[in-house]
Design a protein around this motif. Structure first.
Motif, PDB file in Angstrom:
ATOM      1  N   MET A  13       0.847  -1.198   0.000  1.00 32.97           N
ATOM      2  CA  MET A  13       0.000   0.000   0.000  1.00 32.97           C
ATOM      3  C   MET A  13       0.876   1.239   0.000  1.00 32.97           C
ATOM      4  N   SER A  14       0.490   2.215  -0.830  1.00 39.76           N
ATOM      5  CA  SER A  14       1.247   3.459  -0.918  1.00 39.76           C
ATOM      6  C   SER A  14       0.352   4.627  -0.574  1.00 39.76           C
ATOM      7  N   GLY A  15       0.975   5.730  -0.175  1.00 40.80           N
ATOM      8  CA  GLY A  15       0.231   6.941   0.126  1.00 40.80           C
ATOM      9  C   GLY A  15       1.007   8.150  -0.330  1.00 40.80           C
ATOM     10  N   GLN A  16       0.385   9.307  -0.258  1.00 42.95           N
ATOM     11  CA  GLN A  16       1.033  10.509  -0.770  1.00 42.95           C
ATOM     12  C   GLN A  16       0.913  11.654   0.220  1.00 42.95           C
ATOM     13  N   ILE A  17       1.895  12.547   0.158  1.00 45.12           N
ATOM     14  CA  ILE A  17       1.872  13.790   0.920  1.00 45.12           C
ATOM     15  C   ILE A  17       1.656  14.912  -0.079  1.00 45.12           C
ATOM     16  N   VAL A  18       0.725  15.809   0.217  1.00 42.61           N
ATOM     17  CA  VAL A  18       0.430  16.904  -0.698  1.00 42.61           C
ATOM     18  C   VAL A  18       0.795  18.235  -0.054  1.00 42.61           C
ATOM     19  N   MET A  19       0.897  19.261  -0.892  1.00 47.84           N
ATOM     20  CA  MET A  19       1.187  20.604  -0.393  1.00 47.84           C
ATOM     21  C   MET A  19       0.034  21.064   0.498  1.00 47.84           C
ATOM     22  N   PRO A  20       0.302  21.343   1.783  1.00 44.47           N
ATOM     23  CA  PRO A  20      -0.783  21.723   2.690  1.00 44.47           C
ATOM     24  C   PRO A  20      -1.197  23.177   2.501  1.00 44.47           C
ATOM     25  N   LYS A  21      -2.378  23.498   2.975  1.00 45.73           N
ATOM     26  CA  LYS A  21      -2.877  24.876   2.962  1.00 45.73           C
ATOM     27  C   LYS A  21      -2.648  25.441   4.362  1.00 45.73           C
ATOM     28  N   LEU A  22      -1.644  26.320   4.505  1.00 44.08           N
ATOM     29  CA  LEU A  22      -1.250  26.824   5.816  1.00 44.08           C
ATOM     30  C   LEU A  22      -2.043  28.047   6.252  1.00 44.08           C
ATOM     31  N   GLY A  23      -2.798  28.637   5.368  1.00 39.77           N
ATOM     32  CA  GLY A  23      -3.576  29.815   5.716  1.00 39.77           C
ATOM     33  C   GLY A  23      -4.706  30.005   4.731  1.00 39.77           C
ATOM     34  N   MET A  24      -5.656  30.892   5.084  1.00 41.32           N
ATOM     35  CA  MET A  24      -6.836  31.096   4.260  1.00 41.32           C
ATOM     36  C   MET A  24      -6.485  31.563   2.850  1.00 41.32           C
ATOM     37  N   THR A  25      -5.414  32.351   2.731  1.00 33.85           N
ATOM     38  CA  THR A  25      -5.095  32.941   1.434  1.00 33.85           C
ATOM     39  C   THR A  25      -4.025  32.173   0.664  1.00 33.85           C
ATOM     40  N   MET A  26      -3.505  31.104   1.234  1.00 33.05           N
ATOM     41  CA  MET A  26      -2.419  30.380   0.581  1.00 33.05           C
ATOM     42  C   MET A  26      -2.949  29.579  -0.600  1.00 33.05           C
ATOM     43  N   THR A  27      -2.335  29.747  -1.766  1.00 36.09           N
ATOM     44  CA  THR A  27      -2.687  28.985  -2.959  1.00 36.09           C
ATOM     45  C   THR A  27      -1.514  28.167  -3.489  1.00 36.09           C
ATOM     46  N   GLU A  28      -0.303  28.452  -3.016  1.00 32.51           N
ATOM     47  CA  GLU A  28       0.868  27.733  -3.484  1.00 32.51           C
ATOM     48  C   GLU A  28       1.960  27.797  -2.424  1.00 32.51           C
ATOM     49  N   GLY A  29       2.887  26.880  -2.507  1.00 33.42           N
ATOM     50  CA  GLY A  29       3.992  26.839  -1.557  1.00 33.42           C
ATOM     51  C   GLY A  29       5.280  26.442  -2.257  1.00 33.42           C
ATOM     52  N   THR A  30       6.400  26.685  -1.593  1.00 35.02           N
ATOM     53  CA  THR A  30       7.713  26.404  -2.168  1.00 35.02           C
ATOM     54  C   THR A  30       8.401  25.306  -1.372  1.00 35.02           C
ATOM     55  N   ILE A  31       8.997  24.348  -2.074  1.00 30.01           N
ATOM     56  CA  ILE A  31       9.820  23.329  -1.414  1.00 30.01           C
ATOM     57  C   ILE A  31      11.151  23.983  -1.057  1.00 30.01           C
ATOM     58  N   THR A  32      11.408  24.122   0.217  1.00 32.61           N
ATOM     59  CA  THR A  32      12.621  24.788   0.671  1.00 32.61           C
ATOM     60  C   THR A  32      13.802  23.832   0.798  1.00 32.61           C
ATOM     61  N   GLU A  33      13.531  22.628   1.291  1.00 33.80           N
ATOM     62  CA  GLU A  33      14.635  21.673   1.501  1.00 33.80           C
ATOM     63  C   GLU A  33      14.075  20.263   1.632  1.00 33.80           C
ATOM     64  N   SER A  77      -7.893  17.136  -2.422  1.00 29.14           N
ATOM     65  CA  SER A  77      -8.356  18.491  -2.734  1.00 29.14           C
ATOM     66  C   SER A  77      -7.469  19.521  -2.100  1.00 29.14           C
ATOM     67  N   ALA A  78      -7.314  20.662  -2.796  1.00 23.79           N
ATOM     68  CA  ALA A  78      -6.504  21.766  -2.275  1.00 23.79           C
ATOM     69  C   ALA A  78      -7.097  22.358  -1.032  1.00 23.79           C
ATOM     70  N   LYS A  79      -8.373  22.063  -0.725  1.00 24.28           N
ATOM     71  CA  LYS A  79      -9.014  22.646   0.458  1.00 24.28           C
ATOM     72  C   LYS A  79      -8.788  21.808   1.691  1.00 24.28           C
ATOM     73  N   GLU A  80      -8.097  20.656   1.535  1.00 25.60           N
ATOM     74  CA  GLU A  80      -7.886  19.772   2.657  1.00 25.60           C
ATOM     75  C   GLU A  80      -6.433  19.793   3.073  1.00 25.60           C
ATOM     76  N   PRO A  81      -6.116  19.486   4.362  1.00 26.64           N
ATOM     77  CA  PRO A  81      -4.739  19.530   4.842  1.00 26.64           C
ATOM     78  C   PRO A  81      -3.921  18.375   4.327  1.00 26.64           C
ATOM     79  N   ALA A  82      -2.586  18.514   4.476  1.00 21.86           N
ATOM     80  CA  ALA A  82      -1.674  17.474   4.027  1.00 21.86           C
ATOM     81  C   ALA A  82      -1.894  16.197   4.812  1.00 21.86           C
ATOM     82  N   ALA A  83      -1.837  15.057   4.121  1.00 33.02           N
ATOM     83  CA  ALA A  83      -2.018  13.783   4.790  1.00 33.02           C
ATOM     84  C   ALA A  83      -1.551  12.689   3.864  1.00 33.02           C
TER      85      ALA A  83
END
Length: 428
Positions: A1-21, A89-95
């Motif tokens: 079984m495999s799973g995925q981690i997605v870009m989380p939504k850290l705030g109401m206005t966040m639409t994108e994030g950057t991979i820092t490290e 969905s982009a409206k859901e937290p990372a999991a």
């Protein structure tokens, strides 16, 4: 079984994030709760942990990659497990999500109400979930290019279209407002111009890009005016020194700064002149009884505004502690999204930089923002006619002239000066 981690939504206005490290490479074993990578948004930096143990099967982005909320960042599972095409969905937290293949593709030929009227060349391949989202949000599926197999439209494609639609609308409104203000200032009609390209802040860091967009939007959507006034700071400084001595004698280590006392004075003034403790959003003006005070905090490469909630209910000591904790979290990058949202009025202090007066820009949807400058030594006549030295505190109040007239803004400054020059009122 495999799973995925997605870009989380850290705030109401966040639409994108950057991979820092990245902390792990493909093939590395990971333990549940172990940091996999670091991401950053316009305001926050956060480690993303492994929700389960396994092997890092895939990394779907390089360092400094800018990805939308909901985009897959990594896949964790047993070695040799099949990849996962679907994302959350982009409206859901990372999991981590279990592997669930897309349901069967629905085409125009299979849709009972559309097959009979749509020509062969107009076929749309779309997942059921993507279709439901598009119908609920009023998105035309013909305008979306699918990224799935055989060009099918997935929910990720629909969500990207929604983000693009919102951004286009905001930029068009801002451009229209700028043209209207320019027309009013010149007294001449200006021919409509096409909406500005979505290039504000292009090439800047995510934080600077967000600041650029917010400042442009603030100036475009509000009628900003700044009033300046000085307050005699001698009594406030003496009051601060007295309180500091008493706190030390009582065994407290509270850091009581002038910023804390000015914040307390501002809170009391806002309760007297509530028009400045207001927000204007989506055509609705709200005057607040509660004071949620934003404290502009400078970082190495930007600015954030942590919020002291219910500041009107805080004693001077509690306010000092709240401000200390909030600014420390902001500077360390550990501030939660809730700490950086919901302010009703903001204070920004450039006193340490030696700046006397400036014109702070509103923090929408707020109606006012107070700028505090560096203490200025001046000579003044005392009541007995002798000359004395006075520490003057420069104050700069920017307000939205759409909402507040100059008389009310001046009334706020008058109330503020009263509390600064009669500091024992701060403890009543």
């Amino acid at each position: 079984m495999s799973g995925q981690i997605v870009m989380p939504k850290l705030g109401m206005t966040m639409t994108e994030g950057t991979i820092t490290e990245w902390y792990k490479d493909v093939g590395d074993p990971v333990e549940k709760g172990e940091p996999i990578l670091m991401i950053s948004s316009d305001k926050l930096t956060q480690d993303i942990e492994a929700p389960e143990s396994g092997i890092l099967l895939e990394k779907r982005g390089d360092t400094d990659s800018l990805l939308p909320v909901g985009e897959v960042l990594a896949v964790i599972g047993e070695e040799g497990a099949a990849p996962i095409p679907e994302v959350r969905s982009a409206k859901e937290p990372a999991a981590v999500m279990p592997a669930e293949p897309e349901h069967s593709v629905v085409s125009a030929e299979q849709a009972p109400k559309e097959t009979s009227t749509r020509p062969e060349s107009d076929r749309i391949f779309v997942t059921p979930l993507a279709r439901r989202i598009a119908e609920a949000e009023g998105v035309d599926l013909h305008s979306i290019e699918g990224s799935g197999g055989n060009g099918r439209i997935t929910k990720r494609d629909v969500e990207r279209a929604l983000v693009q639609r919102e951004a286009t609308g905001i930029l068009a409104e801002a451009e229209s407002a700028i043209q209207e203000r320019a027309s009013l200032a010149s007294g001449q009609a200006i021919a409509p111009q096409p909406a500005a390209e979505a290039g504000v802040g292009e090439g800047l860091s995510p934080m600077r890009k967000a600041i650029a967009k917010n400042m442009r939007r603030s100036l475009a959507e509000t009628a900003q005016l700044t009033l300046h006034r000085k307050a005699d700071g001698n009594a406030l400084i003496e009051f601060q020194q007295t309180l500091k001595r008493e706190l030390v004698n009582a065994g407290y280590d509270t850091k009581l700064t002038l910023t804390v006392l000015l914040a307390r004075a501002a809170v009391l003034a806002l309760q007297e002149v509530k028009s400045l403790n207001a927000t204007y959003r989506d055509g609705k003006l709200t005057e607040h009884d509660e004071v949620h005070l934003g404290i502009a905090t400078s970082l190495d490469h930007g600015l954030v505004v942590p919020v002291i909630r219910d500041a009107h209910q805080r004693t001077i000591g509690a306010l000092a502690e709240d401000i200390r904790e909030a600014t420390e979290q902001a500077r360390s990058g550990a501030a939660s999204p809730s700490l950086l949202a919901g302010s009703t009025f903001t204070i920004t202090n450039l006193g340490a930089s030696g700046v006397e007066y400036f014109t702070p820009i509103l923090n929408p949807p707020e109606t006012g923002i107070l700028g505090v400058g560096a203490l200025q030594d001046e000579l003044a006549l005392s009541e007995d006619g002798s000359v004395k030295q006075v520490k003057k505190i420069p104050l700069s109040l920017t307000f939205d002239h759409q909402i507040v007239d100059g008389a009310l803004a001046a009334a706020f400054l008058t109330a503020l000066v009263k509390y600064i020059e009669t500091p024992y009122l701060l403890v009543l």
